[in-house]
Design an enzyme around this catalytic site. Structure first.
Site, PDB file in Angstrom:
ATOM      1  N   GLY A  20      -8.054  -0.201  -2.139  1.00 56.51           N
ATOM      2  CA  GLY A  20      -7.885  -1.550  -2.656  1.00 56.51           C
ATOM      3  C   GLY A  20      -7.449  -2.554  -1.618  1.00 56.51           C
ATOM      4  O   GLY A  20      -7.203  -3.719  -1.952  1.00 56.51           O
ATOM      5  N   GLY A  47       0.814  -1.208   0.000  1.00 58.84           N
ATOM      6  CA  GLY A  47       0.000   0.000   0.000  1.00 58.84           C
ATOM      7  C   GLY A  47       0.846   1.256   0.000  1.00 58.84           C
ATOM      8  O   GLY A  47       2.077   1.214  -0.124  1.00 58.84           O
ATOM      9  N   VAL A  48       0.179   2.397   0.177  1.00 61.80           N
ATOM     10  CA  VAL A  48       0.834   3.700   0.112  1.00 61.80           C
ATOM     11  C   VAL A  48       1.198   4.170   1.516  1.00 61.80           C
ATOM     12  O   VAL A  48       0.466   3.952   2.468  1.00 61.80           O
ATOM     13  CB  VAL A  48      -0.105   4.734  -0.555  1.00 61.80           C
ATOM     14  CG1 VAL A  48       0.537   6.108  -0.576  1.00 61.80           C
ATOM     15  CG2 VAL A  48      -0.451   4.291  -1.968  1.00 61.80           C
ATOM     16  N   GLY A  49       2.357   4.842   1.636  1.00 66.34           N
ATOM     17  CA  GLY A  49       2.686   5.492   2.895  1.00 66.34           C
ATOM     18  C   GLY A  49       4.071   5.160   3.399  1.00 66.34           C
ATOM     19  O   GLY A  49       4.826   4.368   2.808  1.00 66.34           O
ATOM     20  N   ASN A  50       4.415   5.786   4.535  1.00 68.01           N
ATOM     21  CA  ASN A  50       5.763   5.678   5.082  1.00 68.01           C
ATOM     22  C   ASN A  50       6.085   4.281   5.583  1.00 68.01           C
ATOM     23  O   ASN A  50       7.219   3.817   5.447  1.00 68.01           O
ATOM     24  CB  ASN A  50       5.931   6.693   6.217  1.00 68.01           C
ATOM     25  CG  ASN A  50       5.927   8.116   5.703  1.00 68.01           C
ATOM     26  OD1 ASN A  50       6.879   8.553   5.092  1.00 68.01           O
ATOM     27  ND2 ASN A  50       4.838   8.834   5.924  1.00 68.01           N
ATOM     28  N   ILE A  51       5.105   3.602   6.184  1.00 67.18           N
ATOM     29  CA  ILE A  51       5.367   2.250   6.672  1.00 67.18           C
ATOM     30  C   ILE A  51       5.683   1.330   5.501  1.00 67.18           C
ATOM     31  O   ILE A  51       6.654   0.562   5.536  1.00 67.18           O
ATOM     32  CB  ILE A  51       4.175   1.728   7.494  1.00 67.18           C
ATOM     33  CG1 ILE A  51       4.059   2.496   8.809  1.00 67.18           C
ATOM     34  CG2 ILE A  51       4.331   0.234   7.769  1.00 67.18           C
ATOM     35  CD1 ILE A  51       2.848   2.116   9.642  1.00 67.18           C
ATOM     36  N   GLU A  76      -1.168  -2.124  -6.557  1.00 70.14           N
ATOM     37  CA  GLU A  76      -1.952  -1.015  -7.106  1.00 70.14           C
ATOM     38  C   GLU A  76      -1.065   0.139  -7.528  1.00 70.14           C
ATOM     39  O   GLU A  76      -1.281   0.757  -8.562  1.00 70.14           O
ATOM     40  CB  GLU A  76      -2.925  -0.476  -6.039  1.00 70.14           C
ATOM     41  CG  GLU A  76      -3.835  -1.475  -5.431  1.00 70.14           C
ATOM     42  CD  GLU A  76      -4.522  -0.867  -4.232  1.00 70.14           C
ATOM     43  OE1 GLU A  76      -5.733  -0.604  -4.334  1.00 70.14           O
ATOM     44  OE2 GLU A  76      -3.864  -0.654  -3.202  1.00 70.14           O
ATOM     45  N   ASN A 105      -9.801   8.012   4.858  1.00 69.61           N
ATOM     46  CA  ASN A 105      -9.632   8.049   3.400  1.00 69.61           C
ATOM     47  C   ASN A 105     -10.634   7.154   2.680  1.00 69.61           C
ATOM     48  O   ASN A 105     -11.265   7.561   1.725  1.00 69.61           O
ATOM     49  CB  ASN A 105      -8.213   7.627   3.004  1.00 69.61           C
ATOM     50  CG  ASN A 105      -7.154   8.568   3.541  1.00 69.61           C
ATOM     51  OD1 ASN A 105      -7.405   9.756   3.709  1.00 69.61           O
ATOM     52  ND2 ASN A 105      -5.989   8.038   3.814  1.00 69.61           N
ATOM     53  N   LYS A 140      -0.928   9.385  18.540  1.00 71.62           N
ATOM     54  CA  LYS A 140      -1.098  10.609  19.330  1.00 71.62           C
ATOM     55  C   LYS A 140      -0.345  10.523  20.669  1.00 71.62           C
ATOM     56  O   LYS A 140      -0.884  10.805  21.740  1.00 71.62           O
ATOM     57  CB  LYS A 140      -2.575  10.909  19.583  1.00 71.62           C
ATOM     58  CG  LYS A 140      -3.415  11.052  18.323  1.00 71.62           C
ATOM     59  CD  LYS A 140      -3.025  12.248  17.502  1.00 71.62           C
ATOM     60  CE  LYS A 140      -3.925  12.412  16.278  1.00 71.62           C
ATOM     61  NZ  LYS A 140      -3.513  13.526  15.401  1.00 71.62           N
TER      62      LYS A 140
END
Length: 492
Positions: free
Chosen positions: A380, A260-264, A286, A376, A400
């Protein structure tokens, strides 16, 4: 054949769109999305609103579009209905206020739903193209998404002819459609790099009502500096996968990855690339993110199938400048193919996705904060985790600064059920849920994935509950969420 459509400005093109029309944008993330029309549509909305005239569109996209595009449209109150995914703060706020009707959908299903008319007609498709011919051949740019379906189904088409993109990007495209049931064809993809379609979409050129010339970058992927927690999660993912190889549950040649998308996810890909015990592998995903470009260059990733190039401008230029190299290693597909459940199952994809929260029995929430406010959308992730050989979900154990626990007694919203979630990984450790009963899953998740700040509470909760197959105390199950809403912290 000579072009018969006018070359006009974005504002002139926006004037061709009427109130309450269904408008479909190309792209998948910012890649391949319209760059000029969103702002022009927003300007048209403001002008008409000032004149006390109604103007809002219903907006369909592939996945998200550029955040700036969604935000400028939401600021102008130019959207009444939105599907299937978004990732912009302004649009998110309007959705959570109830001012935009949002339909959250599995990305693999959108094209079929449009083809069968579930949403009504597409009045206008706004499509970014890297090349165009007078007989109706449309070459797309850095993102494919649902653009082939929009081009075929729309009554009218506006082309954003973006000269920023190299026409050579079409070499990456593989445009094919699985057809419609009950006569749907099998999709003959047996490896990530198999090609089954064309580089372009053929349409009736009479549907094109205008062409807008642009030269604008994607404003693509900009990630935060990698945090230690992301690195630890990534190390745990690598540890888990190496153990699977050692036990023969992943073949020596490895299996295709979805990320997937993102920093992780970028951190995971980087760690996989660095580890000499992880063999070179394919991707069936994707999006193609920044870290994958480097891994393609080093040979660690042998090839990648995706629906978009969700990368920085620098990485995109590198691909364009070295097309002979990358054209043999990257395939861009429509999302009904990139996210196709049959292919995901056939290839044995290992799915790597991030969730918002997980409960002690293995359900996952990836969309709604405290069960109420949309973040969001499911995107997918469901397409892959329901059909993957291994579905792995990742997240920090707290958020947080410890005020929120990612591990809770019961998810406040469920996107992915315990039946599909196979592995949960946080920076604390790994919970392999395969073959475990509900109570065994709960103990494993609490002990291995929960943060020490919340681990004792979760153990006490489990010990104090009773029931049948699954134990819960319905009077206390949302105690942490209630504390968060009342005090701003799950710690109380």
């Amino acid at each position: 054949m000579k072009e018969s459509w006018p070359r006009i400005s974005a504002d002139e093109a926006a004037a061709l769109i009427q109130h309450d029309e269904m408008v479909a944008f190309s792209g998948f993330t910012a890649a391949g999305s319209p760059k000029a029309l969103p702002a022009a549509i927003a300007r048209r909305a403001r002008e008409l609103h000032q004149a006390q005239q109604p103007f809002q569109i219903r907006l369909l996209t592939g996945a998200s579009i550029g955040a700036a595009a969604d935000d400028v449209l939401s600021e102008a109150d130019a959207v009444s209905w939105r599907a299937p995914y978004q990732s912009a703060a302004g649009m998110r706020q309007k959705i959570n206020q109830g001012r935009v009707k949002f339909v959250d959908l599995h990305l693999s299903e959108v094209a079929q739903m449009v083809n069968y008319g579930f949403f009504g007609d597409i009045d206008v498709a706004v499509i970014e193209a890297s090349a165009l011919t007078s007989d109706g051949k449309v070459w797309l740019s850095s993102g494919i998404g649902n653009a082939p379906t929009w081009l075929r189904q729309a009554k009218r088409i506006i082309i954003e002819y973006n000269h920023y993109h190299s026409p050579q990007v079409a070499q990456l495209a593989d445009i094919a459609s699985p057809g419609a049931p009950p006569y749907r064809n099998s999709v003959a993809i047996f490896s990530s790099l198999d090609r089954i379609g064309l580089h372009y979409v053929q349409i009736d050129p009479r549907k094109i009502i205008a062409v807008v010339d642009t030269e604008l970058p994607d404003a693509g992927n900009t990630l935060e500096e990698e945090k230690p927690v992301c690195q630890q999660i990534a190390d745990n993912v690598v540890t888990f996968l190496l153990n699977e190889i050692a036990h023969g549950r992943i073949p020596p040649e490895f299996l295709p990855l979805q990320s997937g998308v993102g920093n992780i996810n970028n951190a995971v890909m980087a760690r996989l690339g660095e580890n000499p015990d992880i063999p070179p592998f394919m991707m069936y995903s994707e999006v193609l993110q920044e870290s994958v470009v480097h891994l393609l260059e080093t040979g660690k990733v042998r090839g990648a199938s995706a629906s978009s190039l969700t990368v920085s401008d620098k990485a995109l230029r590198k691909i364009y400048d070295n097309m002979d190299f990358f054209a043999e290693r990257i395939v861009l597909r429509p999302q009904e193919i990139s996210n196709n459940p049959e292919i995901i199952r056939r290839l044995g994809v290992i799915a790597l996705n991030v969730g918002l929260e997980f409960d002690i029995y293995g359900h996952a929430n990836s969309t709604h904060v405290a069960g109420v406010n949309l973040m969001n959308g499911i995107g997918g992730s469901g397409d892959f985790e329901r059909n993957a050989y291994l579905s792995i979900f990742m997240a920090p154990s707290i958020a947080k600064e410890g005020k929120i626990s990612t591990i809770v007694p019961m998810c406040s919203h469920v996107d992915h059920s315990e039946h599909s979630v196979k592995v949960i990984i946080t920076e604390q450790g790994i919970a392999d849920l395969r073959g475990l009963s509900p109570i065994e899953r709960a103990r494993t998740i609490i002990e291995n994935c929960a943060h020490p700040l919340y681990r004792d509470y979760l153990h006490r909760y489990l010990q104090s509950t009773s029931g049948g197959h699954i134990h819960h105390d319905l009077s206390r199950v949302f105690e942490l969420h209630t504390s968060l809403l009342k005090t701003g912290s799950m710690l109380g």
